[in-house]
Design an enzyme around this catalytic site. Structure first.
Site, PDB file in Angstrom:
ATOM      1  N   LEU A  72      36.594  45.197  30.277  1.00 25.08           N
ATOM      2  CA  LEU A  72      36.169  43.985  30.980  1.00 25.08           C
ATOM      3  C   LEU A  72      35.344  44.321  32.220  1.00 25.08           C
ATOM      4  O   LEU A  72      34.931  43.412  32.944  1.00 25.08           O
ATOM      5  CB  LEU A  72      37.397  43.170  31.388  1.00 25.08           C
ATOM      6  N   THR A 105      37.356  56.191  32.626  1.00 26.83           N
ATOM      7  CA  THR A 105      38.641  55.768  32.086  1.00 26.83           C
ATOM      8  C   THR A 105      39.119  56.779  31.052  1.00 26.83           C
ATOM      9  O   THR A 105      38.514  57.851  30.865  1.00 26.83           O
ATOM     10  CB  THR A 105      38.545  54.337  31.512  1.00 26.83           C
ATOM     11  N   LYS A 150      39.620  61.007  32.955  1.00 34.80           N
ATOM     12  CA  LYS A 150      39.863  60.968  34.397  1.00 34.80           C
ATOM     13  C   LYS A 150      40.154  62.343  35.000  1.00 34.80           C
ATOM     14  O   LYS A 150      39.850  62.584  36.168  1.00 34.80           O
ATOM     15  CB  LYS A 150      41.006  60.006  34.714  1.00 34.80           C
ATOM     16  N   ASP A 210      41.774  53.568  41.552  1.00 37.32           N
ATOM     17  CA  ASP A 210      43.007  52.991  41.020  1.00 37.32           C
ATOM     18  C   ASP A 210      44.057  52.902  42.123  1.00 37.32           C
ATOM     19  O   ASP A 210      44.747  51.885  42.268  1.00 37.32           O
ATOM     20  CB  ASP A 210      43.561  53.847  39.873  1.00 37.32           C
ATOM     21  N   GLY A 228      52.132  59.102  34.113  1.00 37.40           N
ATOM     22  CA  GLY A 228      50.801  59.439  33.618  1.00 37.40           C
ATOM     23  C   GLY A 228      49.753  59.130  34.669  1.00 37.40           C
ATOM     24  O   GLY A 228      50.049  59.099  35.877  1.00 37.40           O
ATOM     25  N   TYR A 285      47.557  44.378  31.793  1.00 39.33           N
ATOM     26  CA  TYR A 285      46.877  43.096  32.037  1.00 39.33           C
ATOM     27  C   TYR A 285      46.485  42.379  30.754  1.00 39.33           C
ATOM     28  O   TYR A 285      45.865  41.317  30.808  1.00 39.33           O
ATOM     29  CB  TYR A 285      45.651  43.285  32.939  1.00 39.33           C
TER      30      TYR A 285
END
Length: 271
Positions: free
Chosen positions: A15, A61, A65, A100, A125, A215
């Site tokens: 998104l 992502t 990372k 993040d 994680g 989400y």
């Protein structure tokens, strides 16, 4: 035109493109946000190619990372966490950031949550590491509960070595941690694929703030249970929003149009 984008594999579900492009439109910035999906072994090489091609910035992502670390100069926070999710090509080598962690803190601040006392983080994680370092950096004591205790042990040791206060626990013992907790962060994927919670509802209480990093769906079973217990629920879209806000501000040097980005993100989630 500036080109920004998302580096990951897969990225088709993301998104971030509509959220960032809404911000560019609102700030009248001539820019485009695209997705890059290189092979899973080519994350660092993709960053190097981005610099050659004149890309201005990248979000990063799963699964890259950690892989991109050799291709960037991580800032202090990203180096401590051991993961980068935002790359700024304004320097050589490009700078790596972890928005993040900043996004998590800004999500709590948006909801006027005081980050004092003790926090419980579920999962060790990438998201769990960001959450643990972020909350410890705010001065909270952090209890890290993970299915594989050895992974939680390593994360707790890393946080402690960086000057924070953290302990590790088995995931099954989370019910014993929550009575004394002020904040709970679910950094696992539990609740994404099926309607279940990583925590028994009887363990939740009214003095708790619960942020679920999941989400999709926006309202998870954990958040419904939290609301029913009188706790303050915060959905994961707020963390997604504010990590994007932080990346936008780092790339452009402008204040992000937070409400515009949030409206576009929520519209996409409602589809």
């Amino acid at each position: 035109m500036e080109v920004y984008g998302l580096l990951g594999n897969p990225v088709g579900h993301s998104l971030s493109p509509p959220m960032h492009e809404a911000a560019y439109d609102a700030r009248d910035i001539d820019a485009q946000y695209v997705t890059f999906e290189p092979p899973v072994e080519a994350g660092a090489r993709a960053v190097e190619c981005g610099a050659t091609l004149g890309v201005a910035g990248l979000n990063v992502t799963i699964p890259f990372k950690q892989d991109v670390l050799p291709a960037v100069e991580p800032d202090a926070l990203a180096a401590r966490i051991g993961a980068v999710n935002t790359v700024d090509f304004g320097s050589d080598p490009p700078t790596g950031h972890n928005t993040d962690a900043v996004g998590l803190v800004r999500a709590f601040q948006h909801h006027d949550v005081s980050l004092t006392g003790r926090a419980v983080v579920l999962g060790a994680g990438g998201a769990g590491r960001a959450a643990a370092f972020a909350l410890a950096g705010e001065g909270m004591g952090v209890d890290i509960a993970n299915r594989t205790v050895e992974t939680a042990d390593r994360l707790a040791a890393d946080v402690t070595a960086a000057g924070g206060a953290a302990d590790s626990h088995p995931l099954g013992g989370v019910g014993e941690l929550l009575p004394g907790a002020d904040v709970l962060v679910n950094a696992t994927s539990v609740g994404m694929a099926e309607d279940r919670s990583p925590v028994k509802p009887t363990a939740l209480h009214a003095d708790l703030t619960v942020l679920d990093a999941v989400y999709t769906p926006v309202e998870t079973r954990l958040l419904r249970d939290a609301a029913a217990a009188g706790a303050q629920p915060i959905d994961g879209a707020w963390m997604l929003l504010y990590q994007g806000v932080e990346a936008f501000e780092q790339w452009t040097g402008q204040d992000a149009p937070v409400e515009v980005m949030n409206q576009r993100l929520r519209a996409e989630l409602d589809r």
